[in-house]
Design a protein around this motif. Sequence first.
Motif, mmCIF file in Angstrom:
data_model
loop_
_atom_site.group_PDB
_atom_site.id
_atom_site.type_symbol
_atom_site.label_atom_id
_atom_site.label_comp_id
_atom_site.label_asym_id
_atom_site.label_seq_id
_atom_site.Cartn_x
_atom_site.Cartn_y
_atom_site.Cartn_z
ATOM 1 N N TYR A 53 3.274 -29.201 28.073
ATOM 2 C CA TYR A 53 2.462 -28.710 29.128
ATOM 3 C C TYR A 53 1.903 -27.256 29.161
ATOM 4 C CZ TYR A 53 7.556 -27.585 30.450
ATOM 5 O OH TYR A 53 8.637 -27.084 30.312
ATOM 6 N N VAL A 54 2.695 -26.620 28.040
ATOM 7 C CA VAL A 54 1.985 -25.257 27.534
ATOM 8 C C VAL A 54 0.606 -25.357 26.961
ATOM 9 C CG1 VAL A 54 2.251 -23.211 25.936
ATOM 10 C CG2 VAL A 54 4.086 -24.205 27.019
ATOM 11 N N HIS A 55 0.540 -26.410 26.213
ATOM 12 C CA HIS A 55 -0.906 -26.711 25.809
ATOM 13 C C HIS A 55 -1.793 -27.163 26.728
ATOM 14 C CE1 HIS A 55 -3.388 -29.297 22.374
ATOM 15 N NE2 HIS A 55 -4.169 -28.300 22.978
ATOM 16 N N LEU A 56 -1.397 -27.887 27.781
ATOM 17 C CA LEU A 56 -2.446 -28.145 28.982
ATOM 18 C C LEU A 56 -2.721 -27.082 29.595
ATOM 19 C CD1 LEU A 56 -0.353 -31.198 30.336
ATOM 20 C CD2 LEU A 56 -2.382 -31.270 29.062
ATOM 21 N N ASN A 57 -1.821 -26.187 29.871
ATOM 22 C CA ASN A 57 -2.107 -24.894 30.715
ATOM 23 C C ASN A 57 -3.200 -24.055 29.838
ATOM 24 O OD1 ASN A 57 -1.507 -23.157 32.818
ATOM 25 N ND2 ASN A 57 -0.920 -21.779 31.440
ATOM 26 N N HIS A 58 -2.861 -23.882 28.699
ATOM 27 C CA HIS A 58 -3.790 -23.248 27.628
ATOM 28 C C HIS A 58 -5.420 -23.801 27.759
ATOM 29 C CE1 HIS A 58 -4.989 -20.951 24.069
ATOM 30 N NE2 HIS A 58 -5.688 -21.786 23.628
ATOM 31 N N ILE A 59 -5.519 -24.969 27.662
ATOM 32 C CA ILE A 59 -6.635 -25.682 27.840
ATOM 33 C C ILE A 59 -7.424 -25.412 28.983
ATOM 34 C CG2 ILE A 59 -7.908 -27.866 28.207
ATOM 35 C CD1 ILE A 59 -6.118 -29.144 26.020
ATOM 36 N N VAL A 60 -6.529 -25.411 30.311
ATOM 37 C CA VAL A 60 -7.133 -25.012 31.505
ATOM 38 C C VAL A 60 -7.554 -23.584 31.645
ATOM 39 C CG1 VAL A 60 -6.549 -24.587 33.951
ATOM 40 C CG2 VAL A 60 -5.955 -26.660 32.929
ATOM 41 N N LYS A 61 -6.768 -22.718 30.865
ATOM 42 C CA LYS A 61 -7.394 -21.243 31.201
ATOM 43 C C LYS A 61 -8.658 -21.114 30.311
ATOM 44 C CE LYS A 61 -3.019 -19.405 32.728
ATOM 45 N NZ LYS A 61 -2.041 -18.387 32.683
ATOM 46 N N GLU A 62 -8.514 -21.696 29.087
ATOM 47 C CA GLU A 62 -9.825 -21.290 28.127
ATOM 48 C C GLU A 62 -10.965 -22.065 28.719
ATOM 49 O OE1 GLU A 62 -8.048 -20.950 23.689
ATOM 50 O OE2 GLU A 62 -8.981 -22.700 24.173
ATOM 51 N N ALA A 74 -16.948 -27.359 34.766
ATOM 52 C CA ALA A 74 -15.623 -27.020 34.376
ATOM 53 C C ALA A 74 -14.680 -27.829 34.579
ATOM 54 C CB ALA A 74 -15.232 -25.757 35.487
ATOM 55 N N ALA A 75 -14.619 -28.848 35.125
ATOM 56 C CA ALA A 75 -13.516 -29.934 35.254
ATOM 57 C C ALA A 75 -13.899 -31.011 34.255
ATOM 58 C CB ALA A 75 -13.657 -30.524 36.725
ATOM 59 N N GLU A 76 -14.781 -31.115 33.915
ATOM 60 C CA GLU A 76 -15.514 -32.137 32.848
ATOM 61 C C GLU A 76 -15.118 -31.571 31.516
ATOM 62 O OE1 GLU A 76 -16.993 -35.542 31.168
ATOM 63 O OE2 GLU A 76 -16.522 -35.071 33.173
ATOM 64 N N ARG A 77 -15.200 -30.318 31.173
ATOM 65 C CA ARG A 77 -14.582 -29.764 30.026
ATOM 66 C C ARG A 77 -13.292 -29.783 30.045
ATOM 67 N NH1 ARG A 77 -17.802 -25.202 31.637
ATOM 68 N NH2 ARG A 77 -16.200 -24.038 31.729
ATOM 69 N N ILE A 78 -12.583 -29.556 30.987
ATOM 70 C CA ILE A 78 -11.123 -29.621 31.007
ATOM 71 C C ILE A 78 -10.640 -30.859 30.402
ATOM 72 C CG2 ILE A 78 -8.694 -29.656 32.283
ATOM 73 C CD1 ILE A 78 -10.264 -27.226 33.795
ATOM 74 N N LEU A 79 -11.246 -32.062 30.961
ATOM 75 C CA LEU A 79 -10.872 -33.641 30.893
ATOM 76 C C LEU A 79 -11.114 -33.803 29.418
ATOM 77 C CD1 LEU A 79 -12.595 -35.310 34.005
ATOM 78 C CD2 LEU A 79 -10.034 -34.875 33.653
ATOM 79 N N VAL A 80 -12.381 -33.469 29.030
ATOM 80 C CA VAL A 80 -12.800 -33.799 27.578
ATOM 81 C C VAL A 80 -11.602 -33.412 26.680
ATOM 82 C CG1 VAL A 80 -14.317 -33.702 25.895
ATOM 83 C CG2 VAL A 80 -15.199 -34.464 28.207
ATOM 84 N N ARG A 81 -11.425 -32.079 26.823
ATOM 85 C CA ARG A 81 -10.406 -31.436 25.841
ATOM 86 C C ARG A 81 -9.196 -31.807 25.757
ATOM 87 N NH1 ARG A 81 -10.139 -25.173 25.019
ATOM 88 N NH2 ARG A 81 -8.604 -25.698 23.667
ATOM 89 N N ILE A 82 -8.654 -32.229 26.784
ATOM 90 C CA ILE A 82 -7.193 -32.781 26.985
ATOM 91 C C ILE A 82 -7.527 -34.158 26.393
ATOM 92 C CG2 ILE A 82 -5.382 -33.912 28.623
ATOM 93 C CD1 ILE A 82 -6.237 -31.392 30.522
ATOM 94 N N LEU A 83 -8.150 -34.990 26.585
ATOM 95 C CA LEU A 83 -8.307 -36.421 25.799
ATOM 96 C C LEU A 83 -8.631 -36.193 24.471
ATOM 97 C CD1 LEU A 83 -9.942 -38.652 28.557
ATOM 98 C CD2 LEU A 83 -7.723 -38.536 27.896
ATOM 99 N N ASP A 84 -9.331 -35.194 24.061
ATOM 100 C CA ASP A 84 -9.442 -34.980 22.376
ATOM 101 C C ASP A 84 -8.401 -34.511 21.803
ATOM 102 O OD1 ASP A 84 -12.146 -36.012 22.853
ATOM 103 O OD2 ASP A 84 -12.929 -33.909 22.662
ATOM 104 N N GLU A 85 -7.712 -33.576 22.539
ATOM 105 C CA GLU A 85 -6.742 -32.870 21.800
ATOM 106 C C GLU A 85 -5.234 -33.574 21.870
ATOM 107 O OE1 GLU A 85 -6.739 -28.553 22.437
ATOM 108 O OE2 GLU A 85 -8.971 -28.386 22.571
ATOM 109 N N ILE A 86 -5.084 -34.325 22.843
ATOM 110 C CA ILE A 86 -3.572 -34.855 23.077
ATOM 111 C C ILE A 86 -3.752 -36.449 23.039
ATOM 112 C CG2 ILE A 86 -1.682 -34.786 24.525
ATOM 113 C CD1 ILE A 86 -2.702 -31.935 25.734
ATOM 114 N N SER A 87 -3.563 -36.914 21.961
ATOM 115 C CA SER A 87 -3.585 -38.371 21.880
ATOM 116 C C SER A 87 -2.544 -39.182 22.666
ATOM 117 C CB SER A 87 -3.356 -38.524 20.150
ATOM 118 O OG SER A 87 -2.160 -38.266 19.949
#
Length: 118
Positions: A53-62, A74-87
């Motif tokens: 969840y530290v990684h999740l928080n980092h993605i949101v803030k960035e 902004a929401a779409e970018r958060i969704l895409v990054r989470i799915l791309d970075e956390i398998s």
Amino acid sequence: MGLIKLKNIKVYAYHGCLIEEKKIGSDYRVDLKVKADLSQSAVSDRLSETVDYVHLNHIVKEEMAIPSKLLEHAAERILVRILDEISLVDKVIVNVSKINPPIGGNVEMVTITRSKSR
């Protein structure tokens, strides 16, 4: 299957269509709900086998630090990054709220909700 929630991530950002919103900024609240298979980490007790969840928080803030006209963007970018970075993540639901939006009335917040699955 499991669920990880991050509630009330507070950020100050510069989203909006008005020139003033991009100059002055505003307070935002982000809430995340992440569905993932947490069965392995529940047994192993290893951070490397779960959704950090530290990684999740980092993605949101960035992603919230990048100005957008619309909260949906902004929401779409958060969704895409989470799915791309956390398998391990199968589905993400994100709420992005603008606190005290400049809409000519006494409104506590306006919120958009978006979700994305693998």
